[in-house]
Scaffold this motif. Structure first.
Motif, PDB file in Angstrom:
ATOM      1  N   GLU A 256      55.511  36.941  46.123  1.00  0.00           N
ATOM      2  CA  GLU A 256      54.542  37.595  47.013  1.00  0.00           C
ATOM      3  C   GLU A 256      53.834  38.747  46.304  1.00  0.00           C
ATOM      4  O   GLU A 256      52.629  38.940  46.470  1.00  0.00           O
ATOM      5  CB  GLU A 256      55.233  38.095  48.280  1.00  0.00           C
ATOM      6  CG  GLU A 256      55.675  36.983  49.213  1.00  0.00           C
ATOM      7  CD  GLU A 256      54.502  36.134  49.691  1.00  0.00           C
ATOM      8  OE1 GLU A 256      53.439  36.693  50.048  1.00  0.00           O
ATOM      9  OE2 GLU A 256      54.654  34.898  49.708  1.00  0.00           O
TER      10      GLU A 256
ATOM     11  N   SER B 103      51.210  37.321  44.121  1.00  0.00           N
ATOM     12  CA  SER B 103      50.036  36.927  44.912  1.00  0.00           C
ATOM     13  C   SER B 103      49.152  38.140  45.205  1.00  0.00           C
ATOM     14  O   SER B 103      47.921  38.051  45.158  1.00  0.00           O
ATOM     15  CB  SER B 103      50.470  36.259  46.219  1.00  0.00           C
ATOM     16  OG  SER B 103      51.099  35.030  45.957  1.00  0.00           O
ATOM     17  N   PHE B 104      49.783  39.268  45.484  1.00  0.00           N
ATOM     18  CA  PHE B 104      49.039  40.517  45.703  1.00  0.00           C
ATOM     19  C   PHE B 104      48.258  40.898  44.448  1.00  0.00           C
ATOM     20  O   PHE B 104      47.069  41.239  44.506  1.00  0.00           O
ATOM     21  CB  PHE B 104      50.020  41.627  46.111  1.00  0.00           C
ATOM     22  CG  PHE B 104      49.400  42.985  46.220  1.00  0.00           C
ATOM     23  CD1 PHE B 104      48.539  43.292  47.264  1.00  0.00           C
ATOM     24  CD2 PHE B 104      49.687  43.969  45.285  1.00  0.00           C
ATOM     25  CE1 PHE B 104      47.964  44.544  47.374  1.00  0.00           C
ATOM     26  CE2 PHE B 104      49.117  45.230  45.389  1.00  0.00           C
ATOM     27  CZ  PHE B 104      48.257  45.520  46.435  1.00  0.00           C
TER      28      PHE B 104
ATOM     29  N   GLN C  29      47.319  38.885  42.056  1.00  0.00           N
ATOM     30  CA  GLN C  29      46.250  37.883  41.914  1.00  0.00           C
ATOM     31  C   GLN C  29      45.039  38.270  42.745  1.00  0.00           C
ATOM     32  O   GLN C  29      43.897  38.131  42.299  1.00  0.00           O
ATOM     33  CB  GLN C  29      46.732  36.504  42.372  1.00  0.00           C
ATOM     34  CG  GLN C  29      47.406  35.687  41.327  1.00  0.00           C
ATOM     35  CD  GLN C  29      47.734  34.306  41.865  1.00  0.00           C
ATOM     36  OE1 GLN C  29      48.404  34.165  42.890  1.00  0.00           O
ATOM     37  NE2 GLN C  29      47.263  33.287  41.171  1.00  0.00           N
ATOM     38  N   ASN C  30      45.284  38.727  43.956  1.00  0.00           N
ATOM     39  CA  ASN C  30      44.188  39.135  44.835  1.00  0.00           C
ATOM     40  C   ASN C  30      43.428  40.327  44.257  1.00  0.00           C
ATOM     41  O   ASN C  30      42.203  40.411  44.389  1.00  0.00           O
ATOM     42  CB  ASN C  30      44.706  39.456  46.234  1.00  0.00           C
ATOM     43  CG  ASN C  30      45.094  38.216  47.000  1.00  0.00           C
ATOM     44  OD1 ASN C  30      44.598  37.119  46.733  1.00  0.00           O
ATOM     45  ND2 ASN C  30      46.017  38.361  47.937  1.00  0.00           N
ATOM     46  N   ILE C  31      44.145  41.240  43.605  1.00  0.00           N
ATOM     47  CA  ILE C  31      43.482  42.379  42.965  1.00  0.00           C
ATOM     48  C   ILE C  31      42.564  41.877  41.846  1.00  0.00           C
ATOM     49  O   ILE C  31      41.414  42.301  41.737  1.00  0.00           O
ATOM     50  CB  ILE C  31      44.519  43.381  42.419  1.00  0.00           C
ATOM     51  CG1 ILE C  31      45.244  44.056  43.587  1.00  0.00           C
ATOM     52  CG2 ILE C  31      43.858  44.420  41.512  1.00  0.00           C
ATOM     53  CD1 ILE C  31      46.440  44.881  43.170  1.00  0.00           C
TER      54      ILE C  31
ATOM     55  N   SER D  12      41.203  39.001  41.588  1.00  0.00           N
ATOM     56  CA  SER D  12      40.090  38.309  42.234  1.00  0.00           C
ATOM     57  C   SER D  12      39.066  39.313  42.775  1.00  0.00           C
ATOM     58  O   SER D  12      37.861  39.120  42.625  1.00  0.00           O
ATOM     59  CB  SER D  12      40.622  37.424  43.357  1.00  0.00           C
ATOM     60  OG  SER D  12      39.581  36.800  44.031  1.00  0.00           O
ATOM     61  N   LEU D  13      39.531  40.382  43.363  1.00  0.00           N
ATOM     62  CA  LEU D  13      38.651  41.421  43.899  1.00  0.00           C
ATOM     63  C   LEU D  13      37.743  41.990  42.809  1.00  0.00           C
ATOM     64  O   LEU D  13      36.558  42.243  43.035  1.00  0.00           O
ATOM     65  CB  LEU D  13      39.491  42.543  44.525  1.00  0.00           C
ATOM     66  CG  LEU D  13      38.747  43.776  45.013  1.00  0.00           C
ATOM     67  CD1 LEU D  13      37.892  43.434  46.233  1.00  0.00           C
ATOM     68  CD2 LEU D  13      39.720  44.883  45.348  1.00  0.00           C
TER      69      LEU D  13
ATOM     70  N   SER E 183      37.048  40.400  40.025  1.00  0.00           N
ATOM     71  CA  SER E 183      36.466  39.256  39.293  1.00  0.00           C
ATOM     72  C   SER E 183      36.850  39.262  37.814  1.00  0.00           C
ATOM     73  O   SER E 183      36.004  39.124  36.930  1.00  0.00           O
ATOM     74  CB  SER E 183      34.943  39.231  39.445  1.00  0.00           C
ATOM     75  OG  SER E 183      34.586  39.130  40.801  1.00  0.00           O
TER      76      SER E 183
ATOM     77  N   LYS F 160      50.630  28.517  41.184  1.00  0.00           N
ATOM     78  CA  LYS F 160      49.887  29.576  41.873  1.00  0.00           C
ATOM     79  C   LYS F 160      48.489  29.773  41.282  1.00  0.00           C
ATOM     80  O   LYS F 160      47.774  30.680  41.658  1.00  0.00           O
ATOM     81  CB  LYS F 160      50.673  30.893  41.822  1.00  0.00           C
ATOM     82  CG  LYS F 160      51.924  30.885  42.670  1.00  0.00           C
ATOM     83  CD  LYS F 160      52.592  32.245  42.600  1.00  0.00           C
ATOM     84  CE  LYS F 160      53.423  32.496  43.814  1.00  0.00           C
ATOM     85  NZ  LYS F 160      52.692  32.640  45.053  1.00  0.00           N
TER      86      LYS F 160
ATOM     87  N   CYS G 185      47.727  30.366  37.947  1.00  0.00           N
ATOM     88  CA  CYS G 185      47.639  31.206  36.763  1.00  0.00           C
ATOM     89  C   CYS G 185      47.246  30.348  35.562  1.00  0.00           C
ATOM     90  O   CYS G 185      47.863  29.324  35.293  1.00  0.00           O
ATOM     91  CB  CYS G 185      48.983  31.886  36.495  1.00  0.00           C
ATOM     92  SG  CYS G 185      48.921  32.990  35.078  1.00  0.00           S
TER      93      CYS G 185
END
Length: 160
Positions: A73, A76-77, A79-81, A83-84, A86, A106, A108
């Motif tokens: 988890e 995943s957090f 990963q979201n950073i 993505s935010l 880019s 996931k 990667c």
């Protein structure tokens, strides 16, 4: 493209200094990576101050991810950073095949660690670069076992 890793071992006293240094590197055409993300002073506040192309996730956030829902988890957090902002995400310290499988599942795409190769001297890097087309063979991420084997063979013998 050349890449430069930025590791924050000590807190800068002036927030302008790191961004000026990073901008100088970028002006030279270097791709800047934030190294050891999640540890020390490589933090969320650092991300908003710098322009960078890659987050390198410290080993402690991916080692044994296959055995820990909490780490999964947390990853995943992270990963979201990425993505935010880019930017690419690189997982460091890969040693375990199960962890690699989880990270691939996931999404990667970039990993480094002893599973693939221990640190190698420059002359062996030159051998790797000369054989890069042969080593990579396929761009299929699931061929990471073959990729790791090919890297080891080239480093040990100079050829496949």
């Amino acid at each position: 493209m050349l890449s430069s890793n930025i590791a924050f071992a000590a807190k800068e006293t002036n927030d302008v200094i790191p961004s000026e240094r990073v901008n100088s590197l970028r002006a030279l055409g270097l791709q800047v990576s934030i190294d050891d993300f999640g540890t020390g002073f490589s933090s969320l506040s650092t991300l908003r101050l710098l322009e960078f192309a890659q987050l390198k996730v410290d080993r402690q956030f991916v080692h044994n991810i296959s055995k820990s829902n909490q780490l999964a988890e947390l990853f995943s957090f992270i990963q979201n950073i990425a993505s935010l902002f880019s930017v690419n995400l690189m997982c460091e310290g890969m040693e375990d095949e199960e962890d690699i499988e989880i990270l691939i599942s996931k999404g990667c795409r970039y990993m480094q660690g002893w599973y693939f190769s221990k640190a190698i001297p420059g002359y062996k890097v030159a051998k790797l670069l000369k054989n890069i087309d042969i080593i990579s063979g396929s761009n299929n991420t699931s061929d990471y076992r073959q990729l790791a084997d090919n890297i080891r063979k080239v480093c040990d013998t100079g050829a496949l």
